[in-house]
Design a protein around this motif. Structure first.
Motif, PDB file in Angstrom:
ATOM      1  N   THR A 165       0.842  -1.203   0.000  1.00  0.00           N
ATOM      2  CA  THR A 165       0.000   0.000   0.000  1.00  0.00           C
ATOM      3  C   THR A 165       0.872   1.246   0.000  1.00  0.00           C
ATOM      4  O   THR A 165       1.948   1.274   0.602  1.00  0.00           O
ATOM      5  N   THR A 166       0.389   2.294  -0.676  1.00  0.00           N
ATOM      6  CA  THR A 166       1.063   3.580  -0.678  1.00  0.00           C
ATOM      7  C   THR A 166       0.061   4.672  -0.998  1.00  0.00           C
ATOM      8  O   THR A 166      -1.107   4.384  -1.315  1.00  0.00           O
ATOM      9  N   CYS A 167       0.506   5.918  -0.917  1.00  0.00           N
ATOM     10  CA  CYS A 167      -0.396   7.039  -1.176  1.00  0.00           C
ATOM     11  C   CYS A 167      -0.568   7.291  -2.670  1.00  0.00           C
ATOM     12  O   CYS A 167       0.314   6.995  -3.469  1.00  0.00           O
ATOM     13  N   THR A 168      -1.703   7.841  -3.033  1.00  0.00           N
ATOM     14  CA  THR A 168      -1.969   8.231  -4.403  1.00  0.00           C
ATOM     15  C   THR A 168      -3.006   9.349  -4.393  1.00  0.00           C
ATOM     16  O   THR A 168      -3.836   9.393  -3.465  1.00  0.00           O
ATOM     17  N   PRO A 169      -3.008  10.267  -5.364  1.00  0.00           N
ATOM     18  CA  PRO A 169      -1.997  10.481  -6.400  1.00  0.00           C
ATOM     19  C   PRO A 169      -0.654  10.874  -5.792  1.00  0.00           C
ATOM     20  O   PRO A 169      -0.561  11.132  -4.597  1.00  0.00           O
ATOM     21  N   GLU A 170       0.367  10.953  -6.650  1.00  0.00           N
ATOM     22  CA  GLU A 170       1.683  11.333  -6.154  1.00  0.00           C
ATOM     23  C   GLU A 170       1.641  12.696  -5.485  1.00  0.00           C
ATOM     24  O   GLU A 170       0.892  13.586  -5.882  1.00  0.00           O
ATOM     25  N   TYR A 171       2.464  12.837  -4.465  1.00  0.00           N
ATOM     26  CA  TYR A 171       2.633  14.078  -3.696  1.00  0.00           C
ATOM     27  C   TYR A 171       1.383  14.453  -2.902  1.00  0.00           C
ATOM     28  O   TYR A 171       1.214  15.599  -2.496  1.00  0.00           O
ATOM     29  N   THR A 172       0.514  13.479  -2.685  1.00  0.00           N
ATOM     30  CA  THR A 172      -0.629  13.683  -1.799  1.00  0.00           C
ATOM     31  C   THR A 172      -0.779  12.430  -0.940  1.00  0.00           C
ATOM     32  O   THR A 172      -0.157  11.407  -1.202  1.00  0.00           O
ATOM     33  N   SER A 173      -1.623  12.527   0.080  1.00  0.00           N
ATOM     34  CA  SER A 173      -1.936  11.355   0.903  1.00  0.00           C
ATOM     35  C   SER A 173      -3.443  11.145   1.008  1.00  0.00           C
ATOM     36  O   SER A 173      -3.932  10.541   1.956  1.00  0.00           O
ATOM     37  N   LYS A 174      -4.163  11.638   0.007  1.00  0.00           N
ATOM     38  CA  LYS A 174      -5.628  11.593   0.066  1.00  0.00           C
ATOM     39  C   LYS A 174      -6.170  10.185  -0.106  1.00  0.00           C
ATOM     40  O   LYS A 174      -7.116   9.781   0.571  1.00  0.00           O
ATOM     41  N   TYR A 175      -5.584   9.410  -1.019  1.00  0.00           N
ATOM     42  CA  TYR A 175      -6.082   8.071  -1.311  1.00  0.00           C
ATOM     43  C   TYR A 175      -4.967   7.046  -1.163  1.00  0.00           C
ATOM     44  O   TYR A 175      -3.812   7.391  -0.903  1.00  0.00           O
TER      45      TYR A 175
END
Length: 261
Positions: A237-247
């Motif tokens: 698991t990781t954050c998406t979209p790049e440079y955000t932590s919304k999803y």
């Protein structure tokens, strides 16, 4: 004769004051811009450089430790059930290796300050330590991949779930969106190497979607993504979209082989 223009000193003073204000404001803006640029450079370049270097050192330390050369390598965690006792699920890898050897029992509980496994993803040219927990300061910001507490360990029935940064601090999971079905992912521990094959990808789900790391992973936000039967799963698991932590971006794999060290 032409008229002589009379310049009032008060007007000169006002114009000089305006120039000083504008000049001072310009200098302040330049200073703020330089500080912001330095912060961006620190966050986007320096943290990556430092975290990657530290992660590489930890990988080498683990390898030396496993080869009997000492170092700071950690042990292999235990969840309370030895891996050798887990019955294989339908469609999962067998509990024995090709030579008939039993899967090794889990080692003592981990030192929470150290890595205990190495994650290798050939397609991404990635080789990174795995540590217990998903805290930013203690694990993820070191450039490590973090193991979700409460999920299974490598080779055990259930879900071995991991988290990693997508941007900054080594960004080990930056390109996991590029993984394709059947790409291999290896997890090396002191006792064995477990190979998983990428099976499915959930491109975007809510950060609160805890279903993706359940023993039988299935999204609670997008229930058409996931599994229905017990198995030997790996979750990244990781954050998406790049440079955000919304999803969250999720990649699932299944265990296909185990080789004792």
């Amino acid at each position: 004769m032409g008229r002589v223009r009379v310049v009032r000193h008060s007007g000169l003073r006002r114009r000089a004051a305006r120039r000083r204000v504008l000049w001072g404001g310009g200098e302040a803006l330049v200073t703020v811009g330089a500080v912001l640029l330095l912060l961006v450079v620190h966050q986007m370049w320096w943290t990556n450089r430092e975290a990657r270097a530290g992660a590489e050192r930890e990988v080498r330390a683990l390898e030396r430790s496993w080869d009997g050369g000492g170092g700071e390598g950690g042990g292999e965690p235990r969840t309370g059930v030895p891996a050798a006792s887990d019955p294989p699920a339908s469609g999962a890898a067998s509990g024995r290796s090709a030579g008939g050897a039993r899967r090794p029992a889990a080692a003592p509980a981990p030192d929470w300050s150290k890595a205990y496994a190495i994650l290798t993803v050939p397609r991404l040219n990635l080789r990174v330590p795995v540590a217990e927990g998903i805290s930013r300061s203690g694990v993820l910001n070191k450039g490590y991949v973090g193991h979700y507490p409460g999920t299974q360990q490598p080779g055990q029935a259930g879900n071995f779930a991991l988290a990693g940064h997508r941007n900054t601090h080594g960004e080990p999971f930056r390109y996991i969106n590029r993984l394709e079905p059947k790409d291999t992912i290896r997890v090396e521990t002191r006792s064995a190497t477990y190979t998983y094959a990428v099976d499915r990808t959930l491109r975007q789900t809510a950060a609160r979607d805890s279903g993706v790391i359940l023993p039988i992973p299935r999204s609670t936000v997008r229930p058409d993504h996931g599994y229905d039967e017990p198995g030997y799963y790996l979750t990244l698991t990781t954050c998406t979209p790049e440079y955000t932590s919304k999803y969250r971006l999720v990649v699932w794999g299944k265990l296909v082989s185990m080789r004792p060290r």
